[in-house]
Each structure stands twice: as structure tokens, then as C-alpha cells.
Motif scaffolding. Structure first.
Motif, short mmCIF file in Angstrom:
data_model
loop_
_atom_site.label_atom_id
_atom_site.label_comp_id
_atom_site.label_asym_id
_atom_site.label_seq_id
_atom_site.Cartn_x
_atom_site.Cartn_y
_atom_site.Cartn_z
N ARG A 1 0.99 -5.90 3.86
CA ARG A 1 2.26 -6.46 4.44
C ARG A 1 3.07 -5.25 4.39
O ARG A 1 3.97 -5.19 5.40
N VAL A 2 3.20 -4.51 3.26
CA VAL A 2 4.24 -3.45 3.26
C VAL A 2 3.40 -2.00 2.89
O VAL A 2 2.30 -1.85 2.13
N LEU A 3 3.84 -1.08 3.91
CA LEU A 3 3.12 0.10 3.79
C LEU A 3 4.18 1.27 3.35
O LEU A 3 5.18 1.32 4.26
N ILE A 4 4.15 2.04 2.22
CA ILE A 4 4.88 3.05 1.74
C ILE A 4 4.42 4.15 2.18
O ILE A 4 3.11 4.77 1.97
N LEU A 5 4.91 5.04 3.00
CA LEU A 5 4.52 6.50 3.49
C LEU A 5 5.28 7.62 2.98
O LEU A 5 6.67 7.92 3.33
N ASP A 6 4.87 8.53 1.99
CA ASP A 6 5.53 9.71 1.24
C ASP A 6 5.05 10.93 1.90
O ASP A 6 3.92 11.38 1.82
N GLU A 7 5.87 11.26 2.91
CA GLU A 7 5.67 12.57 3.47
C GLU A 7 4.36 12.64 4.47
O GLU A 7 3.50 13.42 4.07
N PRO A 8 4.22 11.50 5.23
CA PRO A 8 2.87 11.42 5.84
C PRO A 8 2.43 12.54 6.76
O PRO A 8 1.22 12.39 6.93
N GLN B 1 -7.79 14.44 7.09
CA GLN B 1 -7.78 14.00 5.86
C GLN B 1 -6.73 12.91 5.64
O GLN B 1 -7.01 11.74 5.03
N GLN B 2 -5.43 13.22 6.25
CA GLN B 2 -4.55 12.08 6.09
C GLN B 2 -4.79 10.84 6.81
O GLN B 2 -4.41 10.08 6.29
N LYS B 3 -5.49 10.85 7.96
CA LYS B 3 -5.91 9.66 8.55
C LYS B 3 -6.98 8.94 7.74
O LYS B 3 -6.84 7.78 7.70
N VAL B 4 -7.75 9.72 7.08
CA VAL B 4 -8.57 9.09 6.12
C VAL B 4 -8.05 7.90 4.89
O VAL B 4 -8.10 6.84 4.55
N VAL B 5 -6.73 8.81 4.41
CA VAL B 5 -6.00 8.25 3.57
C VAL B 5 -5.58 7.09 4.08
O VAL B 5 -5.27 5.75 3.31
N PHE B 6 -4.75 7.00 5.42
CA PHE B 6 -4.35 5.88 5.97
C PHE B 6 -5.21 4.96 6.07
O PHE B 6 -5.15 3.64 5.68
N ALA B 7 -6.59 5.24 6.59
CA ALA B 7 -7.64 4.21 6.73
C ALA B 7 -7.78 3.42 5.53
O ALA B 7 -8.24 2.30 5.36
N LYS B 8 -7.82 4.32 4.25
CA LYS B 8 -8.28 3.59 3.11
C LYS B 8 -7.15 2.60 2.55
O LYS B 8 -7.55 1.38 2.11
N ALA C 1 0.67 -1.37 -0.10
CA ALA C 1 -0.09 0.11 0.00
C ALA C 1 0.90 1.19 -0.13
O ALA C 1 1.98 1.13 0.47
N TYR C 2 0.16 2.16 -0.53
CA TYR C 2 1.11 3.52 -0.60
C TYR C 2 0.17 4.85 -0.27
O TYR C 2 -0.90 5.18 -1.08
N VAL C 3 0.70 5.51 0.66
CA VAL C 3 0.23 6.75 1.08
C VAL C 3 0.98 7.97 0.43
O VAL C 3 2.07 8.35 0.81
N PRO C 4 0.42 8.65 -0.52
CA PRO C 4 1.24 9.37 -1.61
C PRO C 4 1.37 10.81 -1.00
O PRO C 4 0.99 11.24 0.27
N GLU C 5 2.53 11.36 -1.40
CA GLU C 5 3.04 12.75 -0.96
C GLU C 5 2.09 13.77 -1.11
O GLU C 5 1.97 14.73 -0.13
N ASP C 6 1.27 13.88 -2.12
CA ASP C 6 0.55 15.10 -2.26
C ASP C 6 -1.12 14.53 -2.00
O ASP C 6 -1.70 14.18 -2.79
#
Length: 489
Positions: free
Chosen positions: A408-415, A394-401, A324-329
Motif C-alpha cells: 500500500r506504501v512504497l518508499i523509494l530511496d534514490e530509485p 538490477q533496480q527493476k528487479v529490486v522493484f519487482a521484489k 515496502a522499501y527500495v533502499p538507496e544502495d
């Protein structure tokens, strides 16, 4: 600004706030999201009219009826979301609205010369003929400042100017701010990065819940004291670190290459481990993350998840592989602003809440409510549009999504980009809980203290290559030596 109050339907955004700024001063304004910082600045910029209160410029009372009047009075605003035209050149953007011309035809030579003169005053090394869309974020930030500076302002407001900049670019921006204050310009500096506030400003005003808490000299206040004033409680750590047992390798990347962006990237991340990915803006951090997640094609390299080789041709393949990937923007890539909190959370797992292509509303609501509660999204209701939430929520909702996919792998870009100190601590608590559950985490951040505080290992990139791998406890200067391509002594 004296006794400034502003209300919107159902909300009192500002209540009798005072702010004074001197020529040649950097005056910081801090507070949590929703504290009233942006509303106060929009009053100063003529976007909003205050319900009560007065504004004086150089001792004379003024009424700033609209942004045009504010600009005419010498007030320049640089918003966090840059307001540039990507298909125009640097020179055209800087002089937009005051383009030199002869007989109705743009005078290209004068345009370049005037823009060059502005950039030279700011000691900014950017070519006037480059298209703005081809520049890095840090270069675009400088062009935005140059555009405001070209109007010869008396006051410049900088709203989160370093949210997308590394330490190196931040220092370059600070030099530009120094040139503006040397010219007698008053700078109002809004930032969640409290160390920067202490470094760059002479005074700081703290807002909480739309009210003035205190204005102090920065020489007489610490970051910890600012946090206490901002949130009304003590936060012992902005970046809490959860101690967990690190297990077997979950993600194994070998020789990942994308021509022109990064070359021969090899790294591993273990169960429960937080791998920090550091480097200057443009070093290739986001590009590597996008390739692992399948947003961009890699030219070479292999990826294994839990010992099994996976072929990732797009995000769907990555999600199926457990990535999973939480994007920068988040505004551009992380959320759909017109949709509800519920709809945004369920976007990544529509197959789980639908039958035969039809969404089951009950299942969708149950999933969204569960994830929103787990991540303490505020307000807890799932029906409102996501763009009504603060940046941190909003960022917490992106995490939730993405957590709904059970990665198994979570990529966090400028979380924690653009979120207040309270939400920042909440997000790092969530990251720690995920690591404790065995998730392998890659953390990308331009805020070096964040990387140093929470990472178990740090991989540093320089110009698209791995420059160093450092253990937990590495010093800031070690990371910067590697990030700038220098050899640490």
C-alpha cells in the motif's frame, strides 16, 4: 586514445573508440549503461588491455600493462564504489601506499601534515584524524579524490562522483574539480546527470553500444540532444509525470523521533500521491525511511496505515502492514548478487511460493516471470545471476521484489541512482503506473529536478527536522532555501 576496441566472450564492448583530453580540461563521457564508458576507462586505468588501438600520453605512445603502471604514468581513477578503508583515519587513507615513516615506524606527525597539505590544496575541511567510516558519503568522496590527488596525477577519472550527493555537496565537489583543472590536471567526468555535464565540462563524448557517436563542445549541445545521441531516439521527458486522482490518506506518521538522527517527523501520504522527501545528504531522509520500514528503531512516534495503528519492530512487521522499501544502495541492501533474477524477486514472498518450508519451483518461476515481464527487465530470462544485469535492470528487479508483496506504501530511496537516462525514464513510468493503481509513494532523491518533476508535494528536511512542506510546482530555490536552513525571501 585512438581506435580502442575490446571484446569479451560473446560481447564486443568497444569498437574503434577515439578519445582525447587536454590538460586543465573537464571532458565528460556519457552514454547508457552498457555503452562502454566503464570499459574504456578501465583500459585507460590499465585494468584491461585493448584488443586494438593506441594510447598516447603527452604525445608519446604508452602501454599501460596494469593499474600500477597507469598510476605511475599519472592516471588516477575514482570509482563510483568508493575504495577506502573505513577503520583507518582520513590521513592514513589519503597516503595509503606512501605512508611516511622513520626506521620502519609510521611518522604520525608527517602523515598528518602531508594529508593536511593535500586537503588544504583542495580546500576540503575534513579532520585528518577522523575515521573514514564515521564520515558522510560526500566527505568520503572527497577523501577518495584527495587520495588520488596526493599522487600528483596528470589525469583524474571521476566515475559518477555525485550519485550520492545533494545539490549542495555537488557544488562543493565542483569547486574541488576547479582546483584540479587550475593545476593543469585533465579530468574525465562520467555521469548520468546531464545538467551537471553541461555545468562542469568543456567537451562531451557520447558513446552508444560500444561505439563513439560524437564529441562536442558542451556550449553547443543541450541535454535533450545528448539524450537523443545516447539512446538513438527522442525522450521528451526524463522524468515523465503520470496524472492520477489522489485519494484518502494511506500512511500517517506522527512525531517520529530517533535520537541524534531526526526529531518530531509528521507526514501523510495519500493513495496515488507521490510525496517527495528532499534535503541535503545527512538531513535525515534515509534515516526516516529506515525507521518507517523498521530497519532502525524509533524512540517515539506513531504510524498508521489505512487508518489502523501499526507497531513496526522490524521489516517483517512493515511488510505485513503493507509497506515496502527500495533502499538507496541496491548492491549492499537491495540484491543478493550471487543469486538469480528469479531468486531475488521471490525473496520477499517466500511464504507464497512454498509449502511446509519447501519452495515450489513452478510457483516461484511463474511469479518471477510475471514481475520481470511487468517491469520490462532485460534480458527477460529469469535464470541468470542478477549481477550480470545493468544497473537499471538490477533496480527493476529490486522493484519487482517489493511489488510482489502488493504494498500500500512504497518508499523509494534514490530509485534512479547510477542508472542511465533510458532506464531512468522506464523507472519513472513504473512509478507513475503504481501511483495510478493507488499506491502511496515516498520518493527520496538527491537529484532535485527529479523531486520537482514527479512529486505532488515536497517535504524538506534540514538537520533531522521538517523545514518546509511545499506544493507541486515549487521552485528549486525554494527547496534549497529550506534544505540549507535559510529563510526564503
Amino acid at each position: 586514445m585512438t581506435g580502442i576496441s575490446k571484446s569479451f566472450p560473446g560481447i564486443r564492448a568497444l569498437s574503434e573508440v577515439d578519445l582525447d583530453v587536454a590538460a586543465g580540461e573537464v571532458h565528460a563521457v556519457v552514454g547508457e549503461n552498457g555503452a562502454g564508458k566503464s570499459t574504456l576507462m578501465k583500459v585507460l586505468a590499465g585494468v584491461y588491455q585493448p584488443d586494438e588501438g593506441t594510447i598516447e600520453l603527452e604525445g608519446a605512445a604508452v602501454r599501460l600493462a596494469d593499474p600500477i603502471e597507469a598510476r605511475r604514468r599519472g592516471i588516477g581513477m575514482v570509482y563510483q564504489e568508493l575504495n577506502l578503508v573505513p577503520d583507518l583515519t582520513v590521513a592514513e587513507n589519503i597516503l595509503l601506499g606512501s605512508t611516511p615513516s622513520r626506521l620502519g615506524i609510521v611518522d604520525r606527525r608527517a602523515l598528518r601534515e602531508q594529508a593536511r597539505a593535500v586537503l588544504d590544496e583542495l580546500d576540503a575541511r575534513i579532520h585528518t584524524d577522523d575515521l573514514v567510516g564515521s564520515l558522510t558519503v560526500s566527505q568520503q568522496q572527497i577523501v577518495e579524490i584527495a587520495k588520488v590527488y596526493a599522487a600528483r596525477p596528470k589525469i583524474v577519472v571521476l566515475d559518477e562522483p555525485t550519485s550520492s550527493l545533494s545539490e549542495h555537496e555537488t557544488q562543493a565537489l565542483f569547486r574541488i574539480i576547479g582546483r584540479m583543472t587550475d593545476a593543469g590536471i585533465a579530468v574525465i567526468y562520467i555521469s548520468h546527470r546531464l545538467r551537471e555535464v553541461l555545468d562542469i565540462s568543456q567537451r562531451v563524448t557520447v558513446l552508444r553500444d560500444g561505439r563513439l557517436v560524437e564529441t562536442r563542445s558542451t556550449s553547443g549541445i543541450s541535454a535533450a540532444e545528448m539524450i537523443r545521441l545516447m539512446v538513438g531516439r527522442d525522450l521528451t521527458e526524463v522524468f515523465p509525470k503520470t496524472e492520477v486522482e489522489i485519494g484518502d490518506v494511506v500512511l500517517d506518521v506522527r512525531g517520529l523521533t530517533r535520537s541524534g538522527e531526526f526529531d518530531d517527523i509528521s507526514l501523510t501520504v495519500r493513495s496515488g500521491e507521490i510525496l517527495g522527501l528532499a534535503g541535503l545528504v545527512g538531513a535525515g531522509r534515509t534515516e526516516v525511511a529506515r525507521a518507517i520500514f523498521g530497519l532502525d528503531d524509533a524512540d517515539a512516534g506513531t504510524i498508521e496505515v489505512d487508518g489502523t495503528a501499526v507497531r513496526i519492530r522490524g521489516p517483517r512487521d512493515a511488510v505485513r502492514a503493507g509497506i515496502a522499501y527500495v533502499p538507496e544502495d541496491r548492491k549492499r541492501d537491495g540484491i543478493v548478487p550471487q543469486l538469480s533474477i528469479k531468486d531475488n524477486i521471490s525473496l520477499s514472498v517466500l511464504d507464497r511460493v512454498s509449502v511446509g518450508g519447501w519452495i515450489r519451483p513452478g510457483a516461484e518461476r511463474a511469479l518471477a516471470r510475471q514481475k520481470a515481464e511487468e517491469l520490462s527487465v532485460s534480458p527477460p530470462a529469469i535464470a541468470p545471476r542478477i549481477d550480470t544485469l545493468s544497473g537499471g535492470n538490477q533496480q527493476k528487479v529490486v522493484f519487482a521484489k517489493w511489488l510482489a508483496t502488493g504494498p500500500r506504501v512504497l518508499i523509494l530511496d534514490e530509485p534512479t541512482r547510477g542508472v542511465d537516462v533510458g532506464a531512468k525514464a522506464d523507472i519513472h513510468t513504473i512509478i507513475g503506473e503504481l501511483a495510478a493503481q493507488g499506491t502511496a509513494i515516498i520518493l527520496i532523491s538527491s537529484e532535485l529536478p527529479e523531486v520537482l518533476a514527479v512529486s505532488d508535494r515536497i517535504v524538506v528536511l534540514h538537520e533531522g527536522r521538517i523545514a518546509a512542506e511545499l506544493p507541486r510546482g515549487a521552485a528549486e530555490h525554494e527547496v534549497m532555501h529550506a534544505a540549507t536552513g535559510e529563510v526564503s525571501s
